[in-house]
Write a protein that holds these residues in place. Structure first.
Motif, PDB file in Angstrom:
ATOM      1  N   LEU A 158       0.820  -1.218   0.000  1.00 41.22           N
ATOM      2  CA  LEU A 158       0.000   0.000   0.000  1.00 41.22           C
ATOM      3  C   LEU A 158       0.846   1.257   0.000  1.00 41.22           C
ATOM      4  CD1 LEU A 158      -2.584  -1.179   2.670  1.00 41.22           C
ATOM      5  CD2 LEU A 158      -3.034  -0.877   0.236  1.00 41.22           C
ATOM      6  N   GLY A 159       2.049   1.123   0.451  1.00 40.57           N
ATOM      7  CA  GLY A 159       2.932   2.279   0.491  1.00 40.57           C
ATOM      8  C   GLY A 159       4.093   2.007   1.409  1.00 40.57           C
ATOM      9  N   SER A 160       5.075   2.863   1.330  1.00 42.88           N
ATOM     10  CA  SER A 160       6.203   2.679   2.240  1.00 42.88           C
ATOM     11  C   SER A 160       6.570   4.008   2.859  1.00 42.88           C
ATOM     12  CB  SER A 160       7.391   2.058   1.511  1.00 42.88           C
ATOM     13  OG  SER A 160       7.724   2.847   0.407  1.00 42.88           O
ATOM     14  N   GLY A 161       7.058   3.935   4.061  1.00 41.89           N
ATOM     15  CA  GLY A 161       7.470   5.145   4.767  1.00 41.89           C
ATOM     16  C   GLY A 161       8.936   5.041   5.118  1.00 41.89           C
ATOM     17  N   THR A 162       9.371   5.866   6.034  1.00 40.73           N
ATOM     18  CA  THR A 162      10.786   5.887   6.397  1.00 40.73           C
ATOM     19  C   THR A 162      11.224   4.561   6.995  1.00 40.73           C
ATOM     20  OG1 THR A 162      10.284   8.141   7.035  1.00 40.73           O
ATOM     21  CG2 THR A 162      12.467   7.349   7.587  1.00 40.73           C
ATOM     22  N   VAL A 166       3.849  -1.010   4.147  1.00 39.96           N
ATOM     23  CA  VAL A 166       2.528  -1.426   4.611  1.00 39.96           C
ATOM     24  C   VAL A 166       1.908  -2.269   3.497  1.00 39.96           C
ATOM     25  CG1 VAL A 166       0.266  -0.641   5.384  1.00 39.96           C
ATOM     26  CG2 VAL A 166       2.285   0.691   5.964  1.00 39.96           C
ATOM     27  N   ALA A 179      -4.440  -4.092   6.970  1.00 41.38           N
ATOM     28  CA  ALA A 179      -3.157  -3.504   6.578  1.00 41.38           C
ATOM     29  C   ALA A 179      -2.128  -4.063   7.558  1.00 41.38           C
ATOM     30  CB  ALA A 179      -3.226  -1.990   6.677  1.00 41.38           C
ATOM     31  N   LYS A 181       1.699  -3.533   8.688  1.00 38.17           N
ATOM     32  CA  LYS A 181       2.894  -2.687   8.552  1.00 38.17           C
ATOM     33  C   LYS A 181       4.091  -3.473   9.059  1.00 38.17           C
ATOM     34  CE  LYS A 181       4.483   1.913   9.921  1.00 38.17           C
ATOM     35  NZ  LYS A 181       4.009   3.232  10.331  1.00 38.17           N
ATOM     36  N   MET A 244      -3.203  -3.814  11.253  1.00 35.25           N
ATOM     37  CA  MET A 244      -4.003  -2.599  11.464  1.00 35.25           C
ATOM     38  C   MET A 244      -5.305  -2.667  10.677  1.00 35.25           C
ATOM     39  SD  MET A 244      -1.334   0.466  10.810  1.00 35.25           S
ATOM     40  CE  MET A 244      -0.692  -0.117   9.285  1.00 35.25           C
ATOM     41  N   GLU A 245      -6.177  -1.778  11.039  1.00 33.46           N
ATOM     42  CA  GLU A 245      -7.390  -1.569  10.254  1.00 33.46           C
ATOM     43  C   GLU A 245      -6.982  -1.094   8.856  1.00 33.46           C
ATOM     44  OE1 GLU A 245      -9.512   1.607  12.131  1.00 33.46           O
ATOM     45  OE2 GLU A 245     -10.923   1.807  10.475  1.00 33.46           O
ATOM     46  N   CYS A 247      -7.349   0.933   5.550  1.00 35.77           N
ATOM     47  CA  CYS A 247      -7.992   2.186   5.135  1.00 35.77           C
ATOM     48  C   CYS A 247      -7.862   2.338   3.634  1.00 35.77           C
ATOM     49  CB  CYS A 247      -7.313   3.375   5.808  1.00 35.77           C
ATOM     50  SG  CYS A 247      -7.580   3.416   7.563  1.00 35.77           S
ATOM     51  N   LYS A 296       2.953  13.800  15.090  1.00 38.91           N
ATOM     52  CA  LYS A 296       2.751  13.704  13.653  1.00 38.91           C
ATOM     53  C   LYS A 296       1.295  13.506  13.260  1.00 38.91           C
ATOM     54  CE  LYS A 296       5.639  11.081  11.301  1.00 38.91           C
ATOM     55  NZ  LYS A 296       6.329   9.827  11.064  1.00 38.91           N
ATOM     56  N   ASN A 302      -0.440  11.748   7.220  1.00 41.80           N
ATOM     57  CA  ASN A 302      -0.701  10.715   8.221  1.00 41.80           C
ATOM     58  C   ASN A 302      -2.176  10.579   8.564  1.00 41.80           C
ATOM     59  OD1 ASN A 302       2.034  10.117   8.475  1.00 41.80           O
ATOM     60  ND2 ASN A 302       2.316  11.887   9.806  1.00 41.80           N
ATOM     61  N   LEU A 304      -5.719   9.315   7.150  1.00 39.14           N
ATOM     62  CA  LEU A 304      -6.294   8.481   6.095  1.00 39.14           C
ATOM     63  C   LEU A 304      -7.813   8.477   6.207  1.00 39.14           C
ATOM     64  CD1 LEU A 304      -3.429   6.802   7.024  1.00 39.14           C
ATOM     65  CD2 LEU A 304      -4.117   5.641   4.973  1.00 39.14           C
ATOM     66  N   ASP A 315      -0.397   7.164  11.342  1.00 37.04           N
ATOM     67  CA  ASP A 315       0.908   7.099  11.972  1.00 37.04           C
ATOM     68  C   ASP A 315       1.111   8.305  12.882  1.00 37.04           C
ATOM     69  OD1 ASP A 315       3.533   6.808  12.536  1.00 37.04           O
ATOM     70  OD2 ASP A 315       4.247   7.331  10.542  1.00 37.04           O
TER      71      ASP A 315
HETATM   72  N1  LIG Z   1      -3.891   1.239   7.670  1.00 39.28           N
HETATM   73  C1  LIG Z   1      -3.598   1.568   6.413  1.00 39.28           C
HETATM   74  N2  LIG Z   1      -4.467   1.312   5.410  1.00 39.28           N
HETATM   75  C2  LIG Z   1      -4.170   1.659   4.137  1.00 39.28           C
HETATM   76  N3  LIG Z   1      -3.013   2.244   3.759  1.00 39.28           N
HETATM   77  C3  LIG Z   1      -2.112   2.512   4.707  1.00 39.28           C
HETATM   78  C4  LIG Z   1      -2.337   2.195   6.074  1.00 39.28           C
HETATM   79  N4  LIG Z   1      -1.255   2.605   6.786  1.00 39.28           N
HETATM   80  C5  LIG Z   1      -0.406   3.124   5.914  1.00 39.28           C
HETATM   81  N5  LIG Z   1      -0.906   3.086   4.647  1.00 39.28           N
HETATM   82  C6  LIG Z   1      -0.274   3.555   3.421  1.00 39.28           C
HETATM   83  O1  LIG Z   1       1.100   3.203   3.474  1.00 39.28           O
HETATM   84  C7  LIG Z   1       1.920   4.373   3.369  1.00 39.28           C
HETATM   85  C8  LIG Z   1       3.133   4.204   4.223  1.00 39.28           C
HETATM   86  O2  LIG Z   1       2.756   4.240   5.570  1.00 39.28           O
HETATM   87  P1  LIG Z   1       3.813   4.340   6.733  1.00 39.28           P
HETATM   88  O3  LIG Z   1       3.046   4.444   7.991  1.00 39.28           O
HETATM   89  O4  LIG Z   1       4.803   3.226   6.608  1.00 39.28           O
HETATM   90  O5  LIG Z   1       4.652   5.604   6.404  1.00 39.28           O
HETATM   91  P2  LIG Z   1       4.327   7.143   6.483  1.00 39.28           P
HETATM   92  O6  LIG Z   1       3.635   7.458   7.757  1.00 39.28           O
HETATM   93  O7  LIG Z   1       3.625   7.542   5.210  1.00 39.28           O
HETATM   94  O8  LIG Z   1       5.787   7.725   6.460  1.00 39.28           O
HETATM   95  P3  LIG Z   1       6.801   7.876   7.654  1.00 39.28           P
HETATM   96  O9  LIG Z   1       6.847   6.582   8.393  1.00 39.28           O
HETATM   97  O10 LIG Z   1       8.042   8.207   6.953  1.00 39.28           O
HETATM   98  O11 LIG Z   1       6.241   8.991   8.463  1.00 39.28           O
HETATM   99  C9  LIG Z   1       1.018   5.533   3.766  1.00 39.28           C
HETATM  100  O12 LIG Z   1       1.407   6.714   3.132  1.00 39.28           O
HETATM  101  C10 LIG Z   1      -0.359   5.077   3.304  1.00 39.28           C
HETATM  102  O13 LIG Z   1      -0.554   5.423   1.951  1.00 39.28           O
END
Ligand SMILES: Nc1ncnc2c1ncn2[C@@H]1O[C@H](COP(=O)(O)OP(=O)(O)OP(=O)(O)O)[C@@H](O)[C@H]1O
Length: 426
Positions: A158-162, A166, A179, A181, A244-245, A247, A296, A302, A304, A315
Motif C-alpha cells: 500500500l505504500g512505504s514510509g521511512t 505497509v 493492513a 505494517k 491494522m485496520e 484504510c 505527527k 498521516n 487516512l 501514523d
Molecule cells: N492502515 C492503512 N491502510 C491503508 N493504507 C495505509 C495504512 N497505513 C499506511 N498506509 C499507506 O502506506 C503508506 C506508508 O505508511 P507508513 O506508515 O509506513 O509511512 P508514512 O507514515 O507515510 O511515512 P513515515 O513513516 O516516513 O512517516 C502511507 O502513506 C499510506 O498510503
C-alpha cells in the motif's frame, strides 16, 4: 475455523489462579455495515489483554481470550518451544501453570523449521491439531515463524514510509483484509505500537495486534521492501509486524492536492474541511485524554480515510507521554519540520504541540476556497480559530476539547448560513 474454546480455558485459568472473573471490553466495530470487524479485549485482574478481532462478537471474544492466554503464557516465562508446541492452546486439560514443568516432546510434528538464523534449540514445533497460524505476542525472543505468510495472503504494497512497508493482506481465516505494517524492530517502534494498541477511537486507525518475525517479508526479495529507505541493506534481523485496520489509500494529503487542482469555487470544500478537522480534533482530544501527545498526527500525509469513510489518524510518528522526559529527548525533531510547533525544537513541550500543526492543516484544507471566498466575516471567524491554534506560546493555544467545542459552534453557524442561503434562493 478450528480455534478451541479459549473463552472457557481462560475462565478455567482465572478460576485456578483465583484472578476473579474474566471480563470483556467490547470496542466499536469498524468497517462498512456489510463488512463489519468486531473487536473485544479480555480484562483479568484489572489488566487489559490484546484485542481479538472477528467477523462477529463471538469470534472476537474467542480471539480476545486466546490473546490473553498467550500473553499470560509469555508472562509465565514459558520457553518459545513450549508456546509453539500449542499445548495450552490445544489441550483443554492443560493449565498454563502446569506447562512450566512440562517436558516438551521434541518429536512433536515440526510442521515447519526455518533454516535461517535458527539454532537447533529454536525448532518450531507444532502439534498437528494446533492452529499453528494463530500464535501471538512473543516479544522477548526472536520468532522464527512466518506468521505473516501463514496467517495472511499478502496482496499489494500500500505504500512505504521511512521505516518500512505497509501491505494489504487477507486474513486466511477471517477472510478479511487488513493492513500489515512491517518495520525493523526497534525499542521505540515497539513502544509506539504498545501505546497505539491500547487506543480505541473511531478517528484513530485501530491497531489490532503485533508480533515479531526474524525476517522482513518481501514478495520477491528485490521489490518494495528493499527499495524502502531504512530496509535497504538487508531483510535480516528482527521485524515487527503490525496488523491494522485497512484504510483507503487516499491520504488527506492527496485529498488536498485534488481539491487544489479543482476550481477554487468548489462549494463543498469549506464544509468538508470543517468536518475533517472536527474528526481529527476529536481523535486528538481522545489521545490527549489518554495522556499522550502525537506530534505527527495532524500532518495530512498521516491522516487516512477509513473504509467506513471516517477520518483516521494513522501514523503518530513517535508517541510521547507527557511525562516521559527520556522519550521526549530521543524523539526530538521527529516531526515534519514544516508542520512542527516552534517549541518542538526545544525540550519543553506538552500536548499543545499537536494544536499547532492542526492549525496549519486546517488552513491548508481551506486555503484555495478562502482565496475566492466572498463571505469575509465567516472566513474571518475561521481564521480566528486557526490563529489561536498557531499561537507562538503553547499556553495561548486552545485545548483540543475547547477547539472541538469551537468547531462544533462553527459547524452550526455554517449550517444555519446554508439554510438561510437556500431559503433566499427558493
Ligand atoms: N492502515 C492503512 N491502510 C491503508 N493504507 C495505509 C495504512 N497505513 C499506511 N498506509 C499507506 O502506506 C503508506 C506508508 O505508511 P507508513 O506508515 O509506513 O509511512 P508514512 O507514515 O507515510 O511515512 P513515515 O513513516 O516516513 O512517516 C502511507 O502513506 C499510506 O498510503
Amino acid at each position: 475455523m478450528e480455534t478451541g474454546n479459549y473463552v472457557a480455558r481462560l475462565n478455567e485459568y482465572a478460576q485456578k489462579t483465583r484472578c476473579g472473573l474474566v471480563q470483556y471490553e467490547e470496542l466499536d466495530p469498524v468497517g462498512p455495515d456489510h463488512d463489519r470487524i468486531f473487536t473485544q479485549r479480555a480484562v483479568l485482574n484489572g489488566k487489559v489483554y490484546p484485542d481479538g478481532v472477528g467477523r462477529n462478537k463471538k469470534e472476537a471474544k474467542q480471539n480476545a481470550a486466546k490473546n490473553a492466554l498467550e500473553r499470560l503464557m509469555k508472562n509465565l516465562s514459558l520457553t518459545h518451544e513450549t508456546l509453539h508446541s500449542g499445548l495450552l492452546l490445544c489441550s483443554p486439560r492443560v493449565s498454563p501453570e502446569s506447562l512450566q514443568s512440562m517436558e516438551i516432546d521434541k518429536t512433536t510434528i515440526g510442521r515447519r523449521r526455518k533454516a535461517s538464523n535458527s539454532s537447533k534449540d529454536q525448532v518450531l514445533m507444532c502439534n498437528s491439531n494446533v492452529p499453528f497460524y494463530r500464535l501471538n505476542f512473543c516479544l522477548n525472543s526472536s520468532v522464527n515463524l512466518d506468521r505473516f505468510t501463514s496467517e495472511y495472503n499478502p496482496m499489494e504494497c500500500l505504500g512505504s514510509g521511512t521505516f518500512g512497508c505497509v501491505y494489504k493482506a487477507r486474513d486466511k481465516v477471517l477472510k478479511r483484509d487488513f493492513a500489515v505494517k512491517i518495520v525493523r524492530w526497534e525499542e521505540k517502534s515497539l513502544r509506539e505500537v504498545k501505546t497505539l494498541s491500547d487506543l480505541s477511537h473511531p478517528n484513530i486507525i485501530r491497531y489490532y495486534t503485533f508480533w515479531m518475525e526474524d525476517s522482513g517479508y518481501s514478495p520477491s526479495h528485490t521489490s518494495e521492501m528493499r527499495s524502502s529507505e531504512g530496509l535497504g541493506e538487508s531483510l535480516k534481523g528482527s521485524y515487527l509486524y503490525i496488523q491494522m485496520e485497512l484504510c483507503d489509500t487516499e491520504t488527506l494529503k492527496k485529498w488536498i492536492k485534488q481539491k487544489n487542482t479543482r476550481s477554487p469555487q468548489d462549494s463543498n470544500r469549506q464544509e468538508e474541511s470543517l468536518n475533517i478537522t472536527q474528526q481529527i480534533v476529536t481523535g486528538v482530544e481522545y489521545i490527549h485524554s489518554m495522556n499522550e501527545a502525537c506530534k505527527k498526527a495532524s500532518f495530512p500525509a498521516n491522516i487516512l480515510f477509513g473504509l467506513d469513510r471516517k477520518v483516521k489518524i494513522g501514523d503518530f510518528g513517535l508517541v510521547t507521554r507527557d511525562d516521559d522526559d527520556d522519550l521526549r529527548e530521543r524523539t526530538l525533531f521527529t516531526g515534519t519540520p514544516s508542520y512542527m510547533a516552534p517549541e518542538q525544537i526545544k525540550r519543553n513541550y506538552d500536548r499543545k504541540v499537536d494544536i499547532f500543526p492542526l492549525g496549519l492543516m486546517y488552513f491548508e484544507l481551506l486555503w484555495k476556497l478562502s482565496t475566492g471566498h466572498k463571505n469575509l466575516l465567516l472566513l474571518f471567524l475561521q481564521e480566528q480559530i486557526i490563529k489561536s491554534m498557531l499561537c507562538e506560546q503553547p499556553e495561548d493555544r486552545p485545548e483540543a476539547s475547547t477547539l472541538r467545542a469551537e468547531l462544533e459552534k462553527w459547524a452550526q453557524t455554517m449550517s444555519t448560513q446554508k439554510m438561510l442561503q437556500a431559503n433566499a434562493t427558493n
